[in-house]
Each structure stands twice: as C-alpha cells, then as structure tokens.
Design a protein around this motif. Structure first.
Motif, short mmCIF file in Angstrom:
data_model
loop_
_atom_site.label_atom_id
_atom_site.label_comp_id
_atom_site.label_asym_id
_atom_site.label_seq_id
_atom_site.Cartn_x
_atom_site.Cartn_y
_atom_site.Cartn_z
N LEU A 201 46.21 22.02 31.74
CA LEU A 201 46.67 21.07 32.49
C LEU A 201 46.62 21.02 33.76
CD1 LEU A 201 50.59 21.57 30.99
CD2 LEU A 201 48.77 19.98 30.39
N SER A 202 46.87 19.74 34.61
CA SER A 202 46.48 19.36 35.89
C SER A 202 46.94 20.75 37.00
CB SER A 202 46.87 18.06 36.40
OG SER A 202 48.24 18.11 36.26
N ALA A 203 48.29 21.20 36.43
CA ALA A 203 48.87 22.20 37.24
C ALA A 203 48.36 23.75 37.02
CB ALA A 203 50.25 22.20 37.05
N GLY A 204 47.17 23.87 36.10
CA GLY A 204 46.53 25.00 35.93
C GLY A 204 47.26 25.71 34.67
N LYS A 205 48.39 25.20 34.16
CA LYS A 205 48.90 25.75 33.03
C LYS A 205 48.05 25.53 31.66
CE LYS A 205 53.20 26.26 30.48
NZ LYS A 205 54.47 25.80 30.26
N ARG A 206 47.87 26.31 30.62
CA ARG A 206 47.41 26.23 29.47
C ARG A 206 48.17 26.06 28.31
NH1 ARG A 206 41.61 27.17 29.79
NH2 ARG A 206 41.53 27.36 28.01
N ILE A 207 48.20 25.03 27.58
CA ILE A 207 49.03 24.95 26.38
C ILE A 207 48.28 24.86 25.18
CG2 ILE A 207 50.97 24.26 27.75
CD1 ILE A 207 50.23 21.33 26.62
N SER A 208 48.84 24.98 23.93
CA SER A 208 47.86 24.99 22.61
C SER A 208 47.67 23.32 22.61
CB SER A 208 48.94 25.15 21.58
OG SER A 208 49.60 24.41 21.31
N MET A 209 46.34 23.28 22.11
CA MET A 209 45.87 21.78 21.84
C MET A 209 46.69 21.10 20.96
SD MET A 209 43.35 19.89 22.66
CE MET A 209 42.06 20.92 23.39
N ALA A 210 47.43 21.63 20.03
CA ALA A 210 48.43 21.03 19.20
C ALA A 210 49.61 20.35 19.94
CB ALA A 210 48.94 21.62 18.03
N ASN A 211 49.91 20.94 21.01
CA ASN A 211 51.23 20.77 21.64
C ASN A 211 50.51 19.46 22.65
OD1 ASN A 211 53.14 22.13 20.61
ND2 ASN A 211 52.90 23.97 21.95
N ALA A 212 49.41 19.68 23.01
CA ALA A 212 48.98 18.55 24.17
C ALA A 212 48.70 17.40 23.40
CB ALA A 212 47.53 19.24 24.43
N ARG A 213 48.09 17.61 22.05
CA ARG A 213 47.97 16.11 21.38
C ARG A 213 49.35 15.54 20.98
NH1 ARG A 213 42.93 15.07 19.36
NH2 ARG A 213 41.35 16.68 19.49
N ALA A 214 50.45 16.30 20.41
CA ALA A 214 51.52 15.91 20.23
C ALA A 214 52.25 15.15 21.70
CB ALA A 214 52.61 16.80 19.86
N GLY A 215 52.15 15.75 22.71
CA GLY A 215 52.31 15.25 23.77
C GLY A 215 52.01 13.66 24.26
N LEU A 216 50.47 13.63 23.81
CA LEU A 216 49.65 12.42 23.90
C LEU A 216 50.37 11.21 23.24
CD1 LEU A 216 45.86 13.42 24.34
CD2 LEU A 216 47.34 12.42 26.15
N HIS A 217 50.69 11.88 21.87
CA HIS A 217 51.12 10.90 20.97
C HIS A 217 52.68 10.37 21.59
CE1 HIS A 217 48.30 11.05 17.82
NE2 HIS A 217 48.35 12.40 17.56
N ARG A 218 53.39 11.22 21.92
CA ARG A 218 54.72 10.72 22.57
C ARG A 218 54.48 9.83 23.63
NH1 ARG A 218 55.94 16.04 21.37
NH2 ARG A 218 55.65 16.81 23.73
N GLN A 219 53.68 10.23 24.53
CA GLN A 219 53.06 9.14 25.66
C GLN A 219 52.83 7.87 25.09
OE1 GLN A 219 53.78 9.10 28.50
NE2 GLN A 219 52.31 7.55 29.48
N ILE A 220 51.62 7.73 24.13
CA ILE A 220 51.42 6.28 23.62
C ILE A 220 52.60 5.52 22.94
CG2 ILE A 220 50.02 5.37 21.75
CD1 ILE A 220 48.02 7.68 22.08
N ASP A 221 53.57 6.32 22.31
CA ASP A 221 54.78 5.79 21.53
C ASP A 221 55.56 5.09 22.82
OD1 ASP A 221 53.71 6.22 19.21
OD2 ASP A 221 55.29 7.71 18.80
N ALA A 222 55.56 5.99 23.96
CA ALA A 222 56.76 5.48 24.64
C ALA A 222 56.22 4.11 25.57
CB ALA A 222 56.94 6.71 25.67
#
Length: 336
Positions: A73-94
């Motif tokens: 992430l931009s803040a330097g934190k690392r998350i799983s790719m699955a969670n990152a993709r799920a967040g993209l899906h939620r953003q696109i839906d919103a």
C-alpha cells in the motif's frame, strides 16, 4: 416464448390480472373488473430480503503462489493480494453504484424470469486511463443470448446482442453521418427488434462475439504465469533485460471477445477486441427447468396466476352481488 411469458408477467404485476376473454365479456356487459393483488406482496417480501442481504464479491487465493502474493500500500503496509483485489472490487462497485444494477437484475429474475447488467470500459475524464463501468440494463428484452447456450451464466455462449430502443432518424444521421439505414431481419430478434428500421426510428445494436484462440502460456522465473501472443520474441527480449527468463512454455487454448456496434448492415464503429475471455454481460435467471432439450425459466409467481384470477373473479362477483342487493330497510308493524 420466454419473452411472451415475461411480458405477461410484467403486465400481471402492473394490474392486468384478468383473463382476456372474461375481461372482454365484462367490459361489454359494463360489469366491474376489480383487482385484489395478493401476489405482489410475496414478490415485495423476497425483494426486501435481498435488500437486507445484498451479495458481495469475495476473492480467495487459488494456490500457494496466490496465497503468498502481497500488495504494498501507499502507506508502506503489505496486505495479501486477495484482500487487495477484494478492495478494488468494492471500490469499483461503490463508484458505479453497482447495487442498482445488481438489484435490477435480481428483480427481473424474481418478477418475470430474467434481468441483466453489463460491464464496459470507459475513458477517464482528463486522463488516458480507463475505468470499469457497471451499467444496469433496464429493458429485460434488450439482451439476446446465443440460443445454444446452456450454462447458467452463459459462459458457453458464442455471441450476445444488446439492442437499443429506436432513435429518431435525424438524430441517427447527425451522430453517424454516412451510415446506411438499410434494414434486415436478424435471426435473433427481441420484442420491438424484429426490424432495424421502424416507423419510430433506427435500432442500434451491440454485438459481442466469442471466438477460440490459441495462446502461448509461459512460466517465468519470477513465478508469474503469462499468456503471450504474436509478440512473444519482443516480450522475451524485454524480460531478459530485467533478468526474467522463461522456465517453460506450452500452447494454451482460450477465447477472445470482439465488440461490434451496428445498425442494419452497417458497422457504426471499428470492432474492438476486449480484455478477458467472457462476454461482459450478466443475466440473472429465475428458476430454470430443463424441458425437452432446452431450459425454461419461471419467476416467483408463474404458477399462481390462475389462482389470482379466480380470486379476483370471486371477490368481484361477491362485491357485485352485495352492490345489487336492496338497500331499502325492512318495515314491519308493532304487532308483527
């Protein structure tokens, strides 16, 4: 046949709940035609449950490589790719208010048997980037799938049509100068789309075609698996400059999706090869039954229409009888 049943169901929910012959007879005799819509409440109840428990996309890693993949992430934190993709899906839906499209499709499946929405790419304002857009398809009869498709989400369909309502001829000529207005009757027709040129205007259609294609599947030294096309040598040289090599490769069969926009016999825009392997149109169906070699679709109240008509008739007759009963009070003497 499916569209005819759907039109009947739409009219039924809108209040046309009398048998045509009985309705004509009572109108001729100037008798009342009362409606007591009992079925609408059941449709509303199920739709209300959907509003309270809206579906959402969940991304799950498919193998060990996907499970170990991380996104920074931009803040330097690392998350799983699955969670990152799920967040993209939620953003696109919103951003797209996608729940409107999803609920419209669900309401169609519930009320008349099917409803659709679509995905498309659009240019972002003041940018060369593209964004994913999710559009509801309000007209349930505008989408015509490949008749040979049997998959519940039409993954095996070879083509799909989306027809627009007729636009005025002057507007068509202004937007597409030089385009021919010659009509022909396609094999796949839907409601008012039995002809391209009508008295109301000109029908514009979008046509998605799915064709098989053979790709080159490669496993790279950084554990990525990619597909290459005719530019394999150029891509290989570019990767070697970055220290990435090809470990192994084989042929892989897939599909390409091509989008056309047409009116009658004329293409209105250049064909576009879309990313992905599936036609970006989703149709949500009601209950599907395999009947004599094909699927039949029914909605929530398909087999309750006759009961509703009987109820309307009996209540109307009872009301009519009460209305025609004498209203003069009985008069009796004191000695009676």
């Amino acid at each position: 046949a499916r569209h005819e049943k759907a039109r009947e169901s739409i009219k039924f929910l809108a209040g046309d709940q009398w048998d045509p012959q009985a309705k004509a007879d009572r109108l001729r005799e100037k008798k009342p035609l009362l409606i007591f819509p009992k079925l609408n409440q059941f449709v509303d109840n199920v739709y209300g449950s959907m509003l309270q428990q809206r579906p959402a996309i969940t991304v799950r890693p498919d193998d060990d490589v996907a499970r170990r993949s991380k996104a920074k992430l931009s803040a330097g934190k690392r998350i799983s790719m699955a969670n990152a993709r799920a967040g993209l899906h939620r953003q696109i839906d919103a951003v797209n208010q996608a729940q409107i499209a999803y609920l419209n499709g669900y309401e169609g499946a519930l009320s008349w048997g099917f409803g659709s929405w679509r995905y498309r790419l659009a240019n972002k304002s003041y940018s060369f980037d593209q964004v994913i857009v999710i559009d509801p398809i309000w007209d349930p009869f505008a989408v015509v799938w490949d008749a040979s498709s049997t998959d519940i989400v039409n993954r095996d369909a070879k083509h799909c049509w989306i027809f627009s309502p007729p636009i005025k001829r002057k507007e068509f000529e202004r937007e597409y100068p030089g385009a021919a207005t010659v009509s022909w009757t396609p094999q796949a027709t839907s409601g008012y789309m039995t002809d391209w040129v009508t008295k109301d205007g000109i029908v514009i259609a979008e046509w998605y075609v799915k064709r098989p294609k053979t790709f080159r599947l490669c496993e790279l030294s950084d554990r990525r698996i990619v597909r290459w096309d005719d530019n394999e040598e150029m891509i290989r040289d570019e990767l070697q400059k970055r220290g990435v090599t090809v470990i192994r490769a084989r042929e892989d069969k897939g599909h390409v999706i091509t989008w056309y926009k047409m009116a009658g016999q004329d293409l209105l825009e250049d064909p576009i090869e879309l990313p992905g392997e599936h036609i970006p149109v989703v149709t949500c169906y009601g209950r599907r039954l395999w009947v004599e070699g094909k699927f039949e679709v029914r909605n929530l109240f398909e087999h309750a229409k006759d009961e509703q008509r009987v109820y309307n008739y009996s209540r109307t007759k009872a009301t009519e009888k009460i209305a025609l009963a004498p209203i003069t009070p009985f008069i009796v003497g004191s000695t009676q």
